[in-house]
Motif scaffolding. Structure first.
Motif, short mmCIF file in Angstrom:
data_model
loop_
_atom_site.label_atom_id
_atom_site.label_comp_id
_atom_site.label_asym_id
_atom_site.label_seq_id
_atom_site.Cartn_x
_atom_site.Cartn_y
_atom_site.Cartn_z
N PRO A 76 0.80 -1.24 0.00
CA PRO A 76 0.00 0.00 0.00
C PRO A 76 0.83 1.28 0.00
O PRO A 76 0.48 2.25 -0.67
CB PRO A 76 -0.83 -0.11 1.28
CG PRO A 76 -0.93 -1.56 1.54
CD PRO A 76 0.36 -2.16 1.06
N LYS A 77 1.93 1.29 0.74
CA LYS A 77 2.74 2.51 0.82
C LYS A 77 3.33 2.87 -0.53
O LYS A 77 3.56 4.04 -0.82
CB LYS A 77 3.85 2.32 1.85
CG LYS A 77 4.56 3.62 2.22
CD LYS A 77 5.49 3.41 3.39
CE LYS A 77 6.15 4.70 3.82
NZ LYS A 77 5.20 5.66 4.41
N GLU A 78 3.57 1.85 -1.38
CA GLU A 78 4.19 2.09 -2.68
C GLU A 78 3.17 2.16 -3.82
O GLU A 78 3.56 2.36 -4.97
CB GLU A 78 5.23 1.01 -2.95
CG GLU A 78 6.38 1.09 -1.96
CD GLU A 78 7.36 -0.06 -2.07
OE1 GLU A 78 8.56 0.20 -2.20
OE2 GLU A 78 6.93 -1.23 -2.03
N ASP A 109 -2.74 2.91 3.00
CA ASP A 109 -1.76 3.61 3.82
C ASP A 109 -2.22 5.03 4.08
O ASP A 109 -2.48 5.43 5.20
CB ASP A 109 -0.39 3.60 3.14
CG ASP A 109 0.66 4.35 3.94
OD1 ASP A 109 0.89 3.95 5.10
OD2 ASP A 109 1.23 5.34 3.44
N SER A 110 -2.41 5.80 2.98
CA SER A 110 -2.83 7.20 3.10
C SER A 110 -4.22 7.46 2.53
O SER A 110 -4.63 8.62 2.41
CB SER A 110 -1.82 8.11 2.40
OG SER A 110 -0.53 7.96 2.97
N MET A 111 -4.93 6.41 2.15
CA MET A 111 -6.31 6.53 1.67
C MET A 111 -6.40 7.39 0.41
O MET A 111 -7.23 8.29 0.30
CB MET A 111 -7.21 7.10 2.76
CG MET A 111 -7.25 6.28 4.04
SD MET A 111 -8.10 4.72 3.83
CE MET A 111 -9.75 5.26 3.46
N THR A 112 -5.55 7.14 -0.57
CA THR A 112 -5.53 7.91 -1.81
C THR A 112 -6.32 7.19 -2.91
O THR A 112 -6.56 5.98 -2.83
CB THR A 112 -4.09 8.10 -2.30
OG1 THR A 112 -3.54 6.81 -2.64
CG2 THR A 112 -3.23 8.75 -1.22
N HIS A 139 -2.56 2.74 9.50
CA HIS A 139 -2.18 3.08 10.87
C HIS A 139 -2.78 4.41 11.31
O HIS A 139 -2.96 4.65 12.50
CB HIS A 139 -0.65 3.14 10.98
CG HIS A 139 0.02 1.87 10.59
ND1 HIS A 139 -0.32 0.65 11.14
CD2 HIS A 139 1.00 1.60 9.69
CE1 HIS A 139 0.43 -0.30 10.62
NE2 HIS A 139 1.24 0.25 9.72
N ARG A 140 -3.13 5.27 10.34
CA ARG A 140 -3.76 6.56 10.64
C ARG A 140 -5.25 6.48 10.27
O ARG A 140 -5.59 5.92 9.22
CB ARG A 140 -3.08 7.68 9.86
CG ARG A 140 -1.60 7.82 10.15
CD ARG A 140 -0.95 8.89 9.26
NE ARG A 140 -1.00 8.55 7.85
CZ ARG A 140 -0.15 7.73 7.24
NH1 ARG A 140 0.81 7.14 7.93
NH2 ARG A 140 -0.26 7.50 5.93
N ASP A 141 -6.11 7.03 11.12
CA ASP A 141 -7.55 7.00 10.88
C ASP A 141 -8.01 5.58 10.59
O ASP A 141 -8.69 5.30 9.60
CB ASP A 141 -7.92 7.93 9.71
CG ASP A 141 -9.40 8.30 9.71
OD1 ASP A 141 -10.11 7.89 10.65
OD2 ASP A 141 -9.84 8.97 8.77
N LYS A 142 -7.65 4.67 11.49
CA LYS A 142 -7.87 3.25 11.27
C LYS A 142 -9.36 2.90 11.16
O LYS A 142 -9.74 2.06 10.33
CB LYS A 142 -7.23 2.42 12.39
CG LYS A 142 -7.30 0.91 12.15
CD LYS A 142 -6.53 0.13 13.20
CE LYS A 142 -5.05 0.26 13.02
NZ LYS A 142 -4.57 -0.51 11.83
N LYS A 143 -10.20 3.53 11.95
CA LYS A 143 -11.63 3.20 11.90
C LYS A 143 -12.22 3.52 10.53
O LYS A 143 -12.91 2.68 9.92
CB LYS A 143 -12.39 3.97 12.99
CG LYS A 143 -13.86 3.58 13.09
CD LYS A 143 -14.51 4.28 14.29
CE LYS A 143 -15.97 3.86 14.43
NZ LYS A 143 -16.60 4.52 15.61
N ASP A 166 -5.86 -7.09 8.54
CA ASP A 166 -4.80 -7.19 9.54
C ASP A 166 -4.59 -5.87 10.29
O ASP A 166 -5.13 -4.83 9.91
CB ASP A 166 -3.50 -7.62 8.87
CG ASP A 166 -2.71 -8.57 9.75
OD1 ASP A 166 -2.91 -8.57 10.98
OD2 ASP A 166 -1.88 -9.32 9.21
N HIS A 167 -3.79 -5.95 11.36
CA HIS A 167 -3.45 -4.81 12.23
C HIS A 167 -4.71 -4.24 12.88
O HIS A 167 -4.82 -3.01 13.07
CB HIS A 167 -2.73 -3.71 11.45
CG HIS A 167 -1.63 -4.19 10.54
ND1 HIS A 167 -0.72 -5.14 10.92
CD2 HIS A 167 -1.32 -3.85 9.26
CE1 HIS A 167 0.12 -5.36 9.92
NE2 HIS A 167 -0.23 -4.60 8.90
N LEU A 168 -5.64 -5.09 13.24
CA LEU A 168 -6.87 -4.61 13.88
C LEU A 168 -6.62 -4.27 15.35
O LEU A 168 -5.59 -4.61 15.94
CB LEU A 168 -7.98 -5.66 13.77
CG LEU A 168 -8.42 -6.05 12.37
CD1 LEU A 168 -9.60 -7.02 12.43
CD2 LEU A 168 -8.78 -4.83 11.53
#
Length: 301
Positions: A76-78, A109-112, A139-143, A166-168
């Motif tokens: 996701p980051k890439e 990652d950044s919701m783009t 990791h940011r604004d997870k909900k 994952d990462h819940l």
């Protein structure tokens, strides 16, 4: 206890980690695709990485008694980097390899908008190749990110039982549980989730469709936190069967949906008589190989 770590980045770990994991009970793992910590500059970097995950790393794990499987994807980051997006065209040929048991990790990652497109592309590939999917929740604004992820999954048409988010954490577990997808929890030293919080969630929600992983990588992380979570479960009064369900049977059931899971037992590492190689390379350094030809006197060593 027997342990299957369903999310760990062993390419960034050492052989000492493999030895410690085997001693703790780890006998199988899945390594999802990850980023390097710095930007990749071309698609060839990803191609070499996929070759390593399905080749050398699988061999390296086997030398320490651990079955290595992997999940492949554009991380996701890439997904936002046009230099990396070309790897989507390369993915199908790698997804046919026998040790690939899932697509991932994909997600946000950044919701783009670019991440929207890449997640949708990965879900389409999962349907086409009949593979499970490991989805990274942001990791940011997870909900909000988790809710958006569930909407995209539902729209894709993939069966929810083929997806693990994952990462819940405590904020996102209920919405994922209600969706029918699997619930993944990454146990970390300082962030994400810790063993005692994980135990509290298991006591409240039960063990069904729950995967616990270490997500250990090149950052501050601990590949033994799966075992430590199992110990915390027992200390809190959960049963050995509960531990076996969470740390072994659940990941087996999830990744067995790929039809490629190999859990044939392997011996642990034994130096004596060890001459296995991959592409001519072994994991041994500085040890005389009795099977190797003698080096003439005076020759370079």
């Amino acid at each position: 206890m027997r342990i299957f770590d369903p999310h760990i980045h062993m390419t960034s770990r050492t052989t000492d980690d493999y030895e410690a994991m085997y001693a703790a009970g780890v006998r199988a793992l899945v390594e999802p695709s990850f980023w390097l910590g710095q930007p990749r500059t071309n698609v060839g970097s990803y191609v070499d990485y996929f070759d390593a995950l399905t080749g050398w790393e699988r061999f390296r794990a086997s030398q320490f008694g651990i079955r290595h499987h992997c999940a492949l994807a554009l991380n996701p980051k890439e997904a936002n980097d046009p230099r990396c997006r070309e790897v989507l065209a390369e993915l199908p040929r790698f997804l046919r390899r026998e040790s690939v048991v899932a697509i991932g990790e994909t997600g946000y990652d950044s919701m783009t908008p670019e991440e929207d497109e890449v997640l949708e592309a990965h879900l389409a590939l999962a349907i086409e190749h009949r593979l499970p999917v490991i989805v990274h929740t942001p990791h940011r604004d997870k909900k909000h990110g988790t809710r958006r992820t569930l909407e995209v999954i539902a729209h894709s048409g993939i069966a929810p039982e083929l997806v693990v988010l994952d990462h819940l954490n405590e904020v996102t577990i209920e919405m994922v549980r209600e969706s029918g997808s699997w619930m993944g929890f990454s146990i970390y030293p300082d962030t994400k989730m810790d063993p005692h919080r994980m135990v509290a969630l298991l006591q409240r929600y039960g063990t069904e469709r729950v995967l616990v992983n270490s997500a250990a990588d090149w950052g501050r992380s601990d590949p033994l936190l799966t075992a430590k979570t199992g110990a915390a479960m027992l200390d809190a009064g959960l049963t050995a069967d509960d531990v076996d369900a969470v740390l072994w049977r659940n990941p087996v059931d999830f990744f067995a949906q790929s039809g490629r899971l190999d859990l044939t037992p392997l011996p642990g590492f034994h130096l004596a008589g060890e001459h296995d190689t991959f592409s001519g390379n072994s994991i041994l350094r500085g040890v005389a190989d009795v099977a190797a030809p003698a080096v003439p006197e005076g020759a370079a060593r």
